[in-house]
Design a protein around this motif. Sequence first.
Motif, PDB file in Angstrom:
ATOM      1  N   UNK A   1      -7.849   8.605   3.861  1.00 16.22           N
ATOM      2  CA  UNK A   1      -7.073   7.842   2.878  1.00 16.22           C
ATOM      3  C   UNK A   1      -6.405   6.604   3.470  1.00 16.22           C
ATOM      4  N   UNK A   2      -5.865   6.708   4.673  1.00 13.73           N
ATOM      5  CA  UNK A   2      -5.166   5.572   5.270  1.00 13.73           C
ATOM      6  C   UNK A   2      -6.134   4.447   5.618  1.00 13.73           C
ATOM      7  N   UNK A   3      -7.277   4.792   6.176  1.00 12.78           N
ATOM      8  CA  UNK A   3      -8.259   3.757   6.503  1.00 12.78           C
ATOM      9  C   UNK A   3      -8.766   3.062   5.241  1.00 12.78           C
ATOM     10  N   UNK A   4      -8.993   3.838   4.183  1.00 10.88           N
ATOM     11  CA  UNK A   4      -9.448   3.236   2.923  1.00 10.88           C
ATOM     12  C   UNK A   4      -8.392   2.304   2.349  1.00 10.88           C
TER      13      UNK A   4
ATOM     14  N   UNK B   1      -7.531  -3.021   1.595  1.00  7.58           N
ATOM     15  CA  UNK B   1      -6.992  -4.017   0.654  1.00  7.58           C
ATOM     16  C   UNK B   1      -6.089  -5.033   1.351  1.00  7.58           C
ATOM     17  N   UNK B   2      -5.849  -4.856   2.638  1.00 10.27           N
ATOM     18  CA  UNK B   2      -5.016  -5.808   3.378  1.00 10.27           C
ATOM     19  C   UNK B   2      -3.564  -5.804   2.962  1.00 10.27           C
ATOM     20  N   UNK B   3      -2.908  -4.631   2.947  1.00 12.24           N
ATOM     21  CA  UNK B   3      -1.508  -4.600   2.509  1.00 12.24           C
ATOM     22  C   UNK B   3      -0.572  -5.249   3.517  1.00 12.24           C
ATOM     23  N   UNK B   4       0.521  -5.809   3.004  1.00  9.08           N
ATOM     24  CA  UNK B   4       1.564  -6.348   3.888  1.00  9.08           C
ATOM     25  C   UNK B   4       2.372  -5.232   4.522  1.00  9.08           C
ATOM     26  N   UNK B   5       2.476  -4.104   3.836  1.00 13.60           N
ATOM     27  CA  UNK B   5       3.232  -2.938   4.307  1.00 13.60           C
ATOM     28  C   UNK B   5       2.623  -1.713   3.637  1.00 13.60           C
TER      29      UNK B   5
ATOM     30  N   UNK C   1       0.828  -1.194   0.000  1.00 17.05           N
ATOM     31  CA  UNK C   1       0.000   0.000   0.000  1.00 17.05           C
ATOM     32  C   UNK C   1       0.864   1.245   0.000  1.00 17.05           C
ATOM     33  N   UNK C   2       0.433   2.269  -0.717  1.00 14.06           N
ATOM     34  CA  UNK C   2       1.208   3.504  -0.819  1.00 14.06           C
ATOM     35  C   UNK C   2       0.272   4.701  -0.667  1.00 14.06           C
ATOM     36  N   UNK C   3       0.602   5.572   0.270  1.00 10.09           N
ATOM     37  CA  UNK C   3      -0.072   6.854   0.419  1.00 10.09           C
ATOM     38  C   UNK C   3       0.730   7.891  -0.355  1.00 10.09           C
ATOM     39  N   UNK C   4       0.075   8.557  -1.297  1.00 11.74           N
ATOM     40  CA  UNK C   4       0.789   9.426  -2.232  1.00 11.74           C
ATOM     41  C   UNK C   4       0.158  10.827  -2.219  1.00 11.74           C
ATOM     42  N   UNK C   5       0.973  11.884  -2.279  1.00  8.63           N
ATOM     43  CA  UNK C   5       0.414  13.238  -2.340  1.00  8.63           C
ATOM     44  C   UNK C   5      -0.540  13.396  -3.517  1.00  8.63           C
TER      45      UNK C   5
ATOM     46  N   UNK D   1      -1.638   2.193  12.545  1.00 11.41           N
ATOM     47  CA  UNK D   1      -2.914   1.977  13.217  1.00 11.41           C
ATOM     48  C   UNK D   1      -4.088   2.173  12.262  1.00 11.41           C
ATOM     49  N   UNK D   2      -4.028   3.223  11.458  1.00 13.29           N
ATOM     50  CA  UNK D   2      -5.123   3.513  10.537  1.00 13.29           C
ATOM     51  C   UNK D   2      -5.236   2.467   9.438  1.00 13.29           C
ATOM     52  N   UNK D   3      -4.093   1.988   8.957  1.00 10.54           N
ATOM     53  CA  UNK D   3      -4.087   1.014   7.848  1.00 10.54           C
ATOM     54  C   UNK D   3      -4.170  -0.430   8.330  1.00 10.54           C
ATOM     55  N   UNK D   4      -3.966  -0.620   9.627  1.00  2.08           N
ATOM     56  CA  UNK D   4      -3.935  -1.970  10.213  1.00  2.08           C
ATOM     57  C   UNK D   4      -2.865  -2.831   9.544  1.00  2.08           C
TER      58      UNK D   4
END
Length: 243
Positions: free
Chosen positions: A66-69, A73-77, A8-12, A103-106
């Motif tokens: 964004x992080x919770x969404x 998808x159940x990312x490994x990282x 998973x990637x959080x992107x500007x 915490x937000x992404x679990x």
Amino acid sequence: MSPRARIGVLVPPGNPTVEPELYRMAPAGVSIHFARLQGPPSDEPAGGASGMEERTRAYREGLDGPAQALGEVGPAIVVLAHTASSYALGWGHEQPLVDRVASLCRAPALLAAQAVRTALQHLGVTRLALGTPYPESISRQGHAYWEAAGFQLVGYHRLAGVVNIYDESEERAAELARQADTPDAQAVLISGTGLPTVGVLERLERELGKPVVSSNQACLWRALRLAGVGEPVTGFGRLLREA
């Protein structure tokens, strides 16, 4: 078929570089999933100092949705692909942000600058040349960050004439690396996930005779290893090429 690993990637929100570069480098069977951070309404180009500082604050403040969404998808990282976030916080002050993203992404979380730092340590680098595409104030933060992280900055250059980092080219990134490099540097770091770099890393390493690390390259390298994928990836520099 299930993927070998989900990253998973959080992107500007305005960054057009992270997705194509990570897709280009990712090995077969690894899926990459993105969510866009929330930025403030601003008319200032992404290259402006006050605009970047305002955006960096907004990314942290608007992280929850964004992080919770992305966590669905159940990312490994999960990677927060914004190197300047660490520069703004300062060396040694990033862990609360890492914990919040996790915490937000679990899922386990990683900041871009953390990935770069681990990559440089993996390569045995202590003497570093730094190239930045940021305004002067943020470039100073980056310089201070890497010195506080234990690296000796023996080369440094800031890319001049940047109006919007997202409009820059690989050739400009390559020239930045050349200008930053010195004979004493064991590696060159091209900072910034918004700056296109991956197409010139191999050429730069041949030309300069040393590893060249970029933010997106290091993010993928570290994310793959944390997700349990350790195979070599060729064409994008020594870091990914050497398993």
